[in-house]
Write an enzyme that holds these catalytic residues in place. Sequence first.
Site, mmCIF file in Angstrom:
data_model
loop_
_atom_site.group_PDB
_atom_site.id
_atom_site.type_symbol
_atom_site.label_atom_id
_atom_site.label_comp_id
_atom_site.label_asym_id
_atom_site.label_seq_id
_atom_site.Cartn_x
_atom_site.Cartn_y
_atom_site.Cartn_z
ATOM 1 N N HIS A 245 8.711 7.226 8.299
ATOM 2 C CA HIS A 245 9.403 7.283 7.007
ATOM 3 C C HIS A 245 10.864 7.651 7.279
ATOM 4 O O HIS A 245 11.178 8.238 8.318
ATOM 5 C CB HIS A 245 8.719 8.285 6.073
ATOM 6 C CG HIS A 245 7.434 7.746 5.521
ATOM 7 N ND1 HIS A 245 7.312 7.309 4.229
ATOM 8 C CD2 HIS A 245 6.235 7.537 6.104
ATOM 9 C CE1 HIS A 245 6.070 6.865 4.025
ATOM 10 N NE2 HIS A 245 5.395 6.996 5.152
ATOM 11 N N ASN B 145 9.155 4.387 3.496
ATOM 12 C CA ASN B 145 8.941 3.980 4.885
ATOM 13 C C ASN B 145 10.226 3.380 5.432
ATOM 14 O O ASN B 145 11.101 2.951 4.694
ATOM 15 C CB ASN B 145 7.868 2.881 4.969
ATOM 16 C CG ASN B 145 6.504 3.383 4.602
ATOM 17 O OD1 ASN B 145 6.238 3.668 3.451
ATOM 18 N ND2 ASN B 145 5.641 3.494 5.585
ATOM 19 N N CYS C 261 3.813 9.180 0.253
ATOM 20 C CA CYS C 261 2.430 9.595 0.030
ATOM 21 C C CYS C 261 2.392 10.511 -1.188
ATOM 22 O O CYS C 261 3.153 11.474 -1.268
ATOM 23 C CB CYS C 261 1.905 10.331 1.260
ATOM 24 S SG CYS C 261 0.290 11.070 0.986
ATOM 25 N N ARG D 22 0.849 -1.206 0.000
ATOM 26 C CA ARG D 22 0.000 0.000 0.000
ATOM 27 C C ARG D 22 0.888 1.261 0.000
ATOM 28 O O ARG D 22 1.118 1.848 -1.050
ATOM 29 C CB ARG D 22 -0.973 -0.019 1.202
ATOM 30 C CG ARG D 22 -2.131 0.976 1.071
ATOM 31 C CD ARG D 22 -1.820 2.359 1.536
ATOM 32 N NE ARG D 22 -1.439 2.411 2.948
ATOM 33 C CZ ARG D 22 -0.973 3.495 3.534
ATOM 34 N NH1 ARG D 22 -0.837 4.621 2.850
ATOM 35 N NH2 ARG D 22 -0.622 3.488 4.810
ATOM 36 N N ASP D 23 1.415 1.621 1.167
ATOM 37 C CA ASP D 23 2.277 2.809 1.226
ATOM 38 C C ASP D 23 3.444 2.655 0.244
ATOM 39 O O ASP D 23 3.871 3.619 -0.405
ATOM 40 C CB ASP D 23 2.813 2.986 2.659
ATOM 41 C CG ASP D 23 3.059 4.431 3.037
ATOM 42 O OD1 ASP D 23 3.201 5.269 2.133
ATOM 43 O OD2 ASP D 23 3.118 4.737 4.239
#
Length: 298
Positions: A206, A246, A237, A13-14
């Site tokens: 992050h 991250n 993001c 996802r991220d």
Amino acid sequence: MAEKVVIKEVAARDGLQAQPKHLTVEQRIALLGALVETGVSELEIGSFVSPKAVPQMAGTDEIAANLPPAQLAYSALVPNMKGYELAVRAGIRSHAIALAATEEMNQNNIRKGLEDTFTMGEEILDRAAAEGVDIHAYLAVAFECPYEGAVEESLVLEQVDRLMQHQPARLMIADTIGAANPAAVHSMMRKLVDRYGSERLGCHFHDTRAMGLANVYAALQAGVRQFDASAGGLGGCPFAPGAKGNVATEDVVMLCESIGYDTGLNMPKLLEAVALLSDMIGAPQGGRAHTWLSKQCA
Ligand code: COA
Ligand code: ZN
């Protein structure tokens, strides 16, 4: 018995949501398969967001329908009530909602102001509680906002108090752009752990300024035992300029295990997942200790 640290793997996802290279649904399912093999207990599969806003996450419903059978908690990010409903319909019973600490970040991320975002978050939390869905509420840009600058600790503490009244399964403090430092992390997390205990708290870091692992360590010292991390350190993001990857799962595992915690993750399998991800993205991925870890596992 070593004390456990829980890692939620967010590479799918991220990790992918801001990549210029968009993976296919089949590739994303294969990536999740490799991540399942690492032994991770929580795995974020994607987002139920507008495909116009984040095309990288289109097709998360298809992914939800084709998840590898595994004994772990699959979750997805939902930006609003529509996303909540889509995720539930797809069979996902654990959701992340992201509420930013500042007006501008909410406007840029989900096109809502701060107060409207929190009201919506409370509505989702209350509905989820009634329907038995777990919500991990993320307080994004909890240290610094790319649009408004430094964020006061006292503001974040107030916002956490507000959200905690609606019983999130977990409250995540998120350093969305990687601007936190260990002293700020320790100060905030110590206060929150004193107030709420560590079971319902976690951190999302992050590594933009090379302080990701130091921040994980500071949070551990403050009593936090739940962390998000992304295999290979992929992440960012699309609506937070300057956000880099991250903190890498393999780095977090290495740190935690080297100081006596048990993460339950298998390092060789994790490095295999990173290699697969590198192939798919078309560029080498890996945390700060990648070379050393690869030699250890060879
Ligand atoms: N999933 C899919 N589609 C959605 C949706 C969701 N969760 N929420 C709204 N939509 C659709 C609407 O149905 C509408 O479709 P239409 O144009 O075909 O009628 C369209 O999106 C616009 O709806 P609206 O409510 O006006 O949304 P918006 O344009 O104000 O955008 C968000 C708001 C939240 C949907 C959008 O900003 C978004 O998806 N942001 C994602 C943020 C994100 O993932 N950030 C990174 C992680 S924190
Ligand atoms: Zn993030």
